[in-house]
Enzyme design. Sequence first.
Site, PDB file in Angstrom:
ATOM      1  N   GLN A 216       2.141  -0.008 -18.327  1.00  0.00           N
ATOM      2  CA  GLN A 216       3.201  -0.957 -18.658  1.00  0.00           C
ATOM      3  C   GLN A 216       2.593  -2.321 -18.979  1.00  0.00           C
ATOM      4  O   GLN A 216       1.647  -2.750 -18.330  1.00  0.00           O
ATOM      5  CB  GLN A 216       4.181  -1.060 -17.476  1.00  0.00           C
ATOM      6  N   SER A 217       3.108  -2.983 -20.015  1.00  0.00           N
ATOM      7  CA  SER A 217       2.652  -4.312 -20.419  1.00  0.00           C
ATOM      8  C   SER A 217       1.159  -4.290 -20.739  1.00  0.00           C
ATOM      9  O   SER A 217       0.750  -3.585 -21.651  1.00  0.00           O
ATOM     10  CB  SER A 217       3.004  -5.340 -19.342  1.00  0.00           C
ATOM     11  N   ALA A 218       0.314  -5.033 -20.015  1.00  0.00           N
ATOM     12  CA  ALA A 218      -1.129  -4.950 -20.272  1.00  0.00           C
ATOM     13  C   ALA A 218      -1.613  -3.521 -20.098  1.00  0.00           C
ATOM     14  O   ALA A 218      -2.550  -3.075 -20.769  1.00  0.00           O
ATOM     15  CB  ALA A 218      -1.885  -5.892 -19.341  1.00  0.00           C
TER      16      ALA A 218
END
Length: 523
Positions: A216-218
């Site tokens: 998730q995200s990074a």
Amino acid sequence: MKNHLALGLMAGAANAALYEDVITTNFGQVQGYPAFNSTPSGNLTNWKDITVWKGIPYAASTAGKNRWAAPKPAPNWNTTLYAKSYGDICPSTSSSPGYTISEDCLNLNIWTSATSTKQKRPVVMWSYPAYSTAADSLFDGSGMADAGIVYVNYNYRTGALGWLAHPELSQERVDTVGFNSSGNYGMLDQFAALKWIKENIEAFGGDPDHITVMGQSAGSAATQHILNSPLTKGLIVGAIIESGVRDPHDPLCETLAENYRNLTFALGQGVDYLADKNASTIAAARNMNYTAFVDSDFPPTSSSWTFTATLDHYALPNTYEDTLLKGAANDVPIITGNTRDESGATYGLNITIAEYLADLNATYSGEWIDKFLELYPANNASQASASENAQFTDRSIIGTWLWARKWKQAAKSPVYTYIWDHAPPGQTQGAYHESEINYVLNNLYGTDSPWTDKDYEIAATMNAYWVNFIKTGNPNGQGLTEWRESSNEEVTQRLGDGFESVPLTDPERVKLMEEWLLTQPIW
């Protein structure tokens, strides 16, 4: 009689939880532990069988001569490693109370409910978002393990220690692998963790030929890089990219998790950075304490340095646009999507018409401002706030759908897109960035939010979609609302407060966003 008794005891041992056994890896033996000592709250049914191993090294220390170098193999150990505690975490710009921080941080954690090392269960590797660690309870893997998945998470280098590029480091890469580039050491950590799983996970009841990567995200950027990179070709069977990919024309590609810089920028910054640290050479910098290279880049910003992925044409092979057009290294099924209240959309936003117009002028220009204002109007402050959020949420949904459409030009594998809209209880940020994680991992037991029966039901459904995908490459299964593969049809899957196929947004908004994006630079 004795022979029958012996066979019965052997069969019982073969089907015991793996915390009863000492597991042999390529580097030494490890002993795991029960994940629970008592019944957890929620939907877990196999919790008594779940074993967890914490802090297993997947690579050597990154200190000294190993700083700003590709991860080296972990040293062998001769005695049993009692894997009861999380390992050290990598130096980060964020404060990390309760954790031991060091450069000997490349370690991983494994959860499984397998009762035999021969079961070859599907495997998932989780990559965490920025300013996190694999030890965070939000990323606990027992909920996945309960459903028959071998779940692995891991630590990797970040900031200057993970992403610094420099001419001396480029020469080192030329000397070792023949590529005149540098940077992306955090990315190489991610690849090394995946390769360790490939080589060792069978001993934990996992299938080394059935690994899905997820983040998730990074961590979604890490997953996308694994999907794209020739250095990981053939190692995975699926990818789950949460918050998430977007059309490579979107200017947000420059600032959100998937951002990268070209090699010229990264090398110039690296020279300036070492000079700022009074280090004349890489060798001198490697002799300094690591704390000299932990710079704050978390808001409020106190650092002018940009340490992120570098387009090095080695680990990161090409621009996102060209990778989509030419085909990624791994043509595998994908789940990708976003949450409603992220990437510019703010739940409970309350801005004036003037503030909304200023934001539009900062994003768009010329005739585009009037076109967006026509479809996202602001006749009063309430409408201005709603339109501000709507155009950012639409931008994420449409951008992901456009990415999926481009993926299909060169790939044979399907993409399943979604929008998450459930606001967890006990907070005021709505369906915020990261808010789906507890649900897809089905680990509500590990956090102290005031969960309701509805939350447990949503977690069971979300986890079922994710588990089905990890097992089969398709999220659909018995008892679940059909999740249609992304296509030219302007729809996505709603997840959270409802489970159904929904339009992306108003067709005129889709057309406008697509036309505007085509005028933007390519990433």
